[in-house]
Design a protein around this motif. Structure first.
Motif, PDB file in Angstrom:
ATOM      1  N   LEU B 203      23.754 -20.794  53.173  1.00  0.00           N
ATOM      2  CA  LEU B 203      23.966 -21.100  54.640  1.00  0.00           C
ATOM      3  C   LEU B 203      25.779 -19.874  54.521  1.00  0.00           C
ATOM      4  O   LEU B 203      26.498 -20.052  53.531  1.00  0.00           O
ATOM      5  N   PRO B 204      26.553 -19.720  55.912  1.00  0.00           N
ATOM      6  CA  PRO B 204      27.233 -19.469  55.726  1.00  0.00           C
ATOM      7  C   PRO B 204      28.909 -20.312  55.539  1.00  0.00           C
ATOM      8  O   PRO B 204      28.194 -21.261  55.589  1.00  0.00           O
ATOM      9  N   GLY B 205      30.035 -20.075  55.419  1.00  0.00           N
ATOM     10  CA  GLY B 205      31.194 -21.053  55.321  1.00  0.00           C
ATOM     11  C   GLY B 205      30.998 -21.392  53.896  1.00  0.00           C
ATOM     12  O   GLY B 205      30.635 -20.790  52.528  1.00  0.00           O
ATOM     13  N   TRP B 206      31.628 -22.966  53.865  1.00  0.00           N
ATOM     14  CA  TRP B 206      32.215 -22.998  52.845  1.00  0.00           C
ATOM     15  C   TRP B 206      30.676 -24.107  52.250  1.00  0.00           C
ATOM     16  O   TRP B 206      31.084 -25.071  50.915  1.00  0.00           O
ATOM     17  N   VAL B 212      25.056 -26.582  43.223  1.00  0.00           N
ATOM     18  CA  VAL B 212      25.474 -25.663  42.006  1.00  0.00           C
ATOM     19  C   VAL B 212      25.194 -24.581  41.847  1.00  0.00           C
ATOM     20  O   VAL B 212      25.013 -23.451  40.915  1.00  0.00           O
ATOM     21  N   THR B 213      23.935 -24.118  42.985  1.00  0.00           N
ATOM     22  CA  THR B 213      23.550 -22.818  42.014  1.00  0.00           C
ATOM     23  C   THR B 213      24.093 -21.558  43.197  1.00  0.00           C
ATOM     24  O   THR B 213      23.829 -21.136  42.520  1.00  0.00           O
ATOM     25  N   ALA B 214      24.945 -21.987  44.054  1.00  0.00           N
ATOM     26  CA  ALA B 214      25.949 -21.354  44.210  1.00  0.00           C
ATOM     27  C   ALA B 214      26.601 -20.681  43.330  1.00  0.00           C
ATOM     28  O   ALA B 214      27.477 -19.504  43.609  1.00  0.00           O
ATOM     29  N   TRP B 215      27.360 -21.536  42.801  1.00  0.00           N
ATOM     30  CA  TRP B 215      28.396 -21.171  41.703  1.00  0.00           C
ATOM     31  C   TRP B 215      27.575 -20.582  40.498  1.00  0.00           C
ATOM     32  O   TRP B 215      28.144 -19.864  39.872  1.00  0.00           O
ATOM     33  N   VAL B 216      26.389 -20.913  40.498  1.00  0.00           N
ATOM     34  CA  VAL B 216      25.497 -20.137  39.144  1.00  0.00           C
ATOM     35  C   VAL B 216      25.020 -18.443  39.553  1.00  0.00           C
ATOM     36  O   VAL B 216      25.567 -17.776  38.740  1.00  0.00           O
ATOM     37  N   ARG B 217      24.145 -18.476  40.956  1.00  0.00           N
ATOM     38  CA  ARG B 217      24.175 -16.988  40.734  1.00  0.00           C
ATOM     39  C   ARG B 217      25.349 -16.742  41.378  1.00  0.00           C
ATOM     40  O   ARG B 217      25.386 -15.120  40.901  1.00  0.00           O
ATOM     41  N   HIS B 222      23.115 -10.198  38.768  1.00  0.00           N
ATOM     42  CA  HIS B 222      21.692  -9.885  39.986  1.00  0.00           C
ATOM     43  C   HIS B 222      21.498  -9.743  41.516  1.00  0.00           C
ATOM     44  O   HIS B 222      22.041 -11.398  41.466  1.00  0.00           O
ATOM     45  N   ARG B 223      21.633  -9.107  42.145  1.00  0.00           N
ATOM     46  CA  ARG B 223      21.315  -9.740  43.766  1.00  0.00           C
ATOM     47  C   ARG B 223      20.070  -9.012  44.164  1.00  0.00           C
ATOM     48  O   ARG B 223      19.668  -8.485  44.928  1.00  0.00           O
ATOM     49  N   PRO B 224      18.637  -9.790  43.535  1.00  0.00           N
ATOM     50  CA  PRO B 224      17.238  -9.148  44.293  1.00  0.00           C
ATOM     51  C   PRO B 224      17.695  -9.866  46.318  1.00  0.00           C
ATOM     52  O   PRO B 224      17.895 -10.828  46.049  1.00  0.00           O
ATOM     53  N   VAL B 225      16.696  -9.018  46.708  1.00  0.00           N
ATOM     54  CA  VAL B 225      16.292  -9.204  47.817  1.00  0.00           C
ATOM     55  C   VAL B 225      15.359 -11.068  47.803  1.00  0.00           C
ATOM     56  O   VAL B 225      14.557 -11.264  47.843  1.00  0.00           O
ATOM     57  N   GLN B 234      24.068 -14.640  52.354  1.00  0.00           N
ATOM     58  CA  GLN B 234      24.086 -14.613  50.499  1.00  0.00           C
ATOM     59  C   GLN B 234      25.596 -15.062  50.545  1.00  0.00           C
ATOM     60  O   GLN B 234      26.310 -13.803  50.505  1.00  0.00           O
ATOM     61  N   THR B 235      26.395 -16.034  49.694  1.00  0.00           N
ATOM     62  CA  THR B 235      28.102 -16.252  49.258  1.00  0.00           C
ATOM     63  C   THR B 235      28.057 -15.738  47.853  1.00  0.00           C
ATOM     64  O   THR B 235      27.231 -16.110  47.096  1.00  0.00           O
ATOM     65  N   THR B 236      28.806 -15.003  47.181  1.00  0.00           N
ATOM     66  CA  THR B 236      29.259 -15.280  45.886  1.00  0.00           C
ATOM     67  C   THR B 236      30.942 -15.453  45.894  1.00  0.00           C
ATOM     68  O   THR B 236      31.757 -15.027  46.800  1.00  0.00           O
ATOM     69  N   LEU B 237      30.575 -16.369  44.715  1.00  0.00           N
ATOM     70  CA  LEU B 237      32.333 -17.022  44.534  1.00  0.00           C
ATOM     71  C   LEU B 237      32.563 -16.705  43.584  1.00  0.00           C
ATOM     72  O   LEU B 237      32.470 -16.073  43.016  1.00  0.00           O
TER      73      LEU B 237
END
Lengths: 281, 270, 308
Positions: B203-206, B212-217, B222-225, B234-237
């Motif tokens: 989801l968007p925003g914060w 955990v998964t957002a930090w891991v990815r 790799h940015r698969p479809v 999809q957010t990248t931190l």
């Protein structure tokens, strides 16, 4: 000291086995599961989608323009049942994982099988319990939703064109409940811990689905979905309710065949594991 | 202090006790049916990659590194590793309580911290042993689809993926260890966390920051479809921040687990 | 030395142990009580597995809860039949010895000695999952004694053992007690405890009901009229035969009409008289409904009630 006759004596059962012998097992299993408050909460939570869909039907019948965003037709019920799959998974993990595992751990299986019950009765009893729970989160709310839809929009849902809907709902709910029930029971019979069995079932269910995702990325053919229980259930539902789906689009006869193979595999596991005595090497 | 108490020797040194617990737990984990199930889950991509090499028409196949990226990002990091962590880490103490063997561990002159750390180390070693070889084999099977030329260029990606997998296993493992000592039945809450809460990452925003998964990815390239909302949002931190957060989750998770484990009367759960 | 100072323990609304004060010194002490009396809770508190809800429990001068050092000197043989089933007897005992901090050579030496004590050395490499109930009890005992503890807590250690091994374990526990160790053994079977010690604590409904010499309990039993139920074809014939005995206190006919309950202060005289008439009256069953622990407890409770 009396010396007893040592020759072979044929055993003759005095009474024929009762009809519906599995029923006490089902009743006891259901009683145990439903006694947990958290499980009841889960069963209640499983009706949230029903409430949301009822509102959807109500809004669309009152404001037909809303139907362009949230269409209300036969597909609604297919999507509804697909959405309930998550709850069917949770119900199967929570209610089904311990059904055989706990009996294996405590030795209760020996008590069951020392009664005038066959292994088939035992499995049937447990399966009936788990299927009842699954039907409560699939068939019951879906049929109720259909009744609500017919009541709110009789001109649309009571038409001859959509008279197949209740039949499709019953069929799809039964397939979901039977497939989930059999797989959860088979996994339950492979462990003596309800927790391990629950996690293993969830792992298998989710694992096969992510494997489907990876295979699809590799081969880019719809048939890759055949390895996933979830995928096959979705595909069957899509065929029954006439839904065109981007991902779960494997041919439905193949999906049905895959489900039959999975069910046969589960029955084979149950046949091998449901025994009164375990031999320790 | 009485004469009796004065005479008591100190507890068994932390590392020695942790090592003994580690050895036992490793033995129990490696040879359990549970590990067989997890091995099936974690090594499935290898079987899929082999199948792909045998069956697929390589001329029309996507680039090998993209397929490998799909396996690492979608299969391992998003799904299989969190599931493996849920499977093993919630059971670290729960298995002992359920099997009533916790009594033996808690009636020895060892600190509870050494028991928890020994068990967590066994979890990390077991899951890494099941995961890392699978990732390496998948890398070579998929990246070399059209030959070995250029493979070396992707080796840093592989090394990074291995490190991220290890970090993810530690972070998820610590969280689920905490869940395992906190709750009597951690399975359903754990599953709800994985399939429900972790979806916030798409989801968007914060919101992704709370998963955990957002930090891991964010740590992998790799940015698969994706098949769902992630495609849109999809957010990248920041990677540096991601490492700090994952290490912090690991430390805080374990500290929280120890806090509960050290006070809990497990006899009551039996 | 084990000290309970006004210790209570409750599980939610259930009081398992209620305001117990006791001091247990060297030697074997039997913890006697019917099922659910609080024996296991007593031992779990002493073994630091439970924290007292109120009061204090000390072992060797240190609090039993939260002080792992104390387990250098404490051995616990728990009641549940629980093991890491994948381990062999040898692996089980050596692992727990390693956890007690011994080096490898010492671990091997002690494990072997402990397994010899319980007669399991020959089966040491078999998986515990394949052991019989009695063997499992013995391997539990082996791990409890292997580190040479000063305090030994045994929760129903004789359950499931055959007579030969029962005797062996009884002798072992008696020897360890004679060596000056503090041993507490729980049981609900009077003769099991009697075989090991004369020093008993009687636990009932979470309280210490009595403590002292087991012979005093026997005396109480002797004071308490012994009841025997006799089933016979002709129970009136039995009644006639025993009614003349001076020590017979009462004779009562059972509901079915085929039994008679006799209460006597001298059971030996009664049984002698019964033997003489047994064939003639067609006696086919004799049992004593009260020569069990529960009846002793009932009797003691009645006395306590009377004393108030």
């Amino acid at each position: 000291m009396p010396i007893y006759d040592q020759r072979y004596r044929r055993y003759e059962a005095r009474n024929p086995l009762r009809e519906l012998r599995f029923w006490p097992i089902t009743r006891e299993a259901l009683k145990l599961v439903v006694a947990r408050r958290a499980f009841l909460l889960l069963l209640v939570a499983a009706w949230i989608q029903f409430v949301a869909r009822t509102i959807q039907v109500y809004v669309v019948t009152r404001f037909p323009d809303a139907g362009r965003v949230l269409p209300v037709d036969g597909r609604l019920f297919g999507e509804f049942l697909s959405g309930q799959l998550g709850f069917a998974l949770l119900v199967s993990v929570f209610g089904g994982a311990g059904l055989i595992a706990n009996d294996l751990r405590t030795g209760a299986i020996l008590v069951y099988l020392s009664r005038p019950l066959t292994r088939v009765d035992y499995i049937l009893g447990k399966l009936a319990a788990l299927m009842s729970l699954n039907l409560f989160v699939t068939l019951a709310p879906a049929l109720m939703l259909w009744i609500v839809a017919v009541s709110l929009a009789p001109e649309q849902f009571a038409s001859l064109k959509l008279m197949w809907l209740p039949l499709a709902i019953v069929l799809h709910s039964l397939v979901i409940s039977l497939a989930m029930g059999l797989m959860a029971l088979a996994v339950s019979s492979l462990s003596k811990s309800a927790r391990v069995a629950g996690l293993a079932f969830a792992g298998l269910f989710i694992g096969l689905e992510i494997a489907r995702g990876v295979l699809r990325g590799m081969f880019r053919t719809p048939e890759t979905g055949l390895i996933s229980l979830q995928g096959n259930l979705h595909a069957l539902g899509n065929a029954l309710f006439g839904i065109q789906h981007r991902f779960f689009n494997q041919p439905w006869p193949l999906a049905a065949l895959a489900l039959v193979v999975m069910a046969a595999l589960c029955l084979w596991v149950l046949r091998a594991r449901v025994r009164a005595v375990e031999v320790v090497q | 202090m009485s004469a009796d108490e004065k005479a008591l020797p100190p507890p068994v040194p932390f590392l020695r006790a942790a090592r003994a617990v580690f050895d036992l737990s490793l033995e129990e984990m490696v040879w359990s049916r549970k590990s067989l199930v997890m091995a099936g889950l974690l090594l499935m991509p290898v079987a899929l990659a082999v199948l792909f090499r045998l069956v697929a028409n390589l001329k029309h196949a996507p680039a090998g590194i993209d397929l490998y990226g799909l396996v690492v990002a979608m299969y391992y990091l998003r799904n299989a590793l969190p599931l493996a962590a849920l499977f093993f880490a919630t059971a670290l103490i729960a298995d002992e309580v359920e099997g009533r063997t916790i009594t033996y561990l808690l009636s020895r002159p060892v600190s509870r911290a050494s028991i928890l750390c020994g068990k967590f180390a066994a979890y990390v070693v077991t899951t890494l042993t099941l995961t890392l070889p699978g990732i390496v084999v998948c890398f070579f099977l998929l990246v070399t689809l059209r030959g070995f030329s250029g493979v070396a260029a992707f080796v840093p990606d592989l090394l990074r993926d291995l490190a991220v997998a290890a970090l993810a296993l530690c972070a998820y493992g610590a969280l689920f260890t905490l869940l395992g000592v906190l709750l009597k039945r951690p399975t359903i809450p754990g599953l709800v966390f994985l399939v429900g809460w972790e979806s916030l990452a798409n989801l968007p925003g914060w919101l992704p920051r709370y998963t955990v998964t957002a930090w891991v990815r964010s740590l992998i390239s790799h940015r698969p479809v994706d098949e769902g909302l992630a495609e849109l949002f999809q957010t990248t931190l920041p990677a540096g921040e991601a490492v700090v957060v994952l290490v912090a989750i690991t430390i805080l998770g374990l500290a929280g687990a120890y806090g509960i484990f050290s006070r809990r009367q497990f006899v009551l759960d039996q | 030395m084990i000290e309970f100072a006004r210790a209570s323990c409750w599980y939610g609304p259930v009081i398992a142990l209620n305001d117990v004060s006791a001091t247990i010194g060297p030697g074997v002490t039997g913890l006697l009580g019917p099922n659910g009396a609080g024996k296991s809770t007593f031992l779990k508190l002493a073994a630091g597995q439970l924290k007292p809800s109120q009061g204090e429990v000390k072992v060797l001068g240190a609090p039993a809860w939260g002080v792992p050092e104390v387990f250098h000197r404490v051995g616990l043989c728990p009641e549940p039949d629980a093991f890491w089933d994948g381990l062999s007897g040898w692996q089980f005992v050596t692992f727990l010895l390693r956890l007690s901090g011994f080096d490898d050579a010492e671990v091997n030496r002690r494990a072997e000695a402990a397994l010899v004590e319980v007669d399991l050395l020959a089966a040491k490499d078999r998986r515990i999952g394949g052991y019989s109930k009695g063997m499992r009890q013995r391997v539990k005992l082996a791990q409890a004694i292997a580190h040479d503890p000063q305090v030994l807590l045994l929760d129903e250690p004789l359950t499931g053992m055959d007579p030969v091994n029962r005797h062996r374990v009884v002798e072992l526990v008696k020897r360890l007690g004679r060596e000056g160790r503090t041993i507490v053994m729980s049981s609900h079977v009077l003769y099991e405890v009697e075989a090991m010690t004369r020093n008993v604590l009687l636990v009932h409904q979470g309280r210490i009901l009595a403590e002292g010499d087991v012979r005093e309990i026997r005396d109480l039993l002797d004071e308490h009229p012994h009841a025997a139920s006799v089933r016979a074809r002709d129970p009136r014939r039995v009644a006639r035969a025993v009614l003349d005995l001076p020590e017979v206190v009462s004779v009562e006919f059972g509901e079915g009409g085929d039994s008679v309950v006799v209460r006597t202060a001298r059971p030996d005289a009664f049984y002698a008289a019964l033997t003489e008439v047994a064939e003639e009256a067609g006696v086919y069953e004799v049992f004593s409904p009260d020569e069990d622990l529960e009846s002793v407890f009932k009797y003691l409770l009645a006395r306590r009630g009377g004393a108030r």
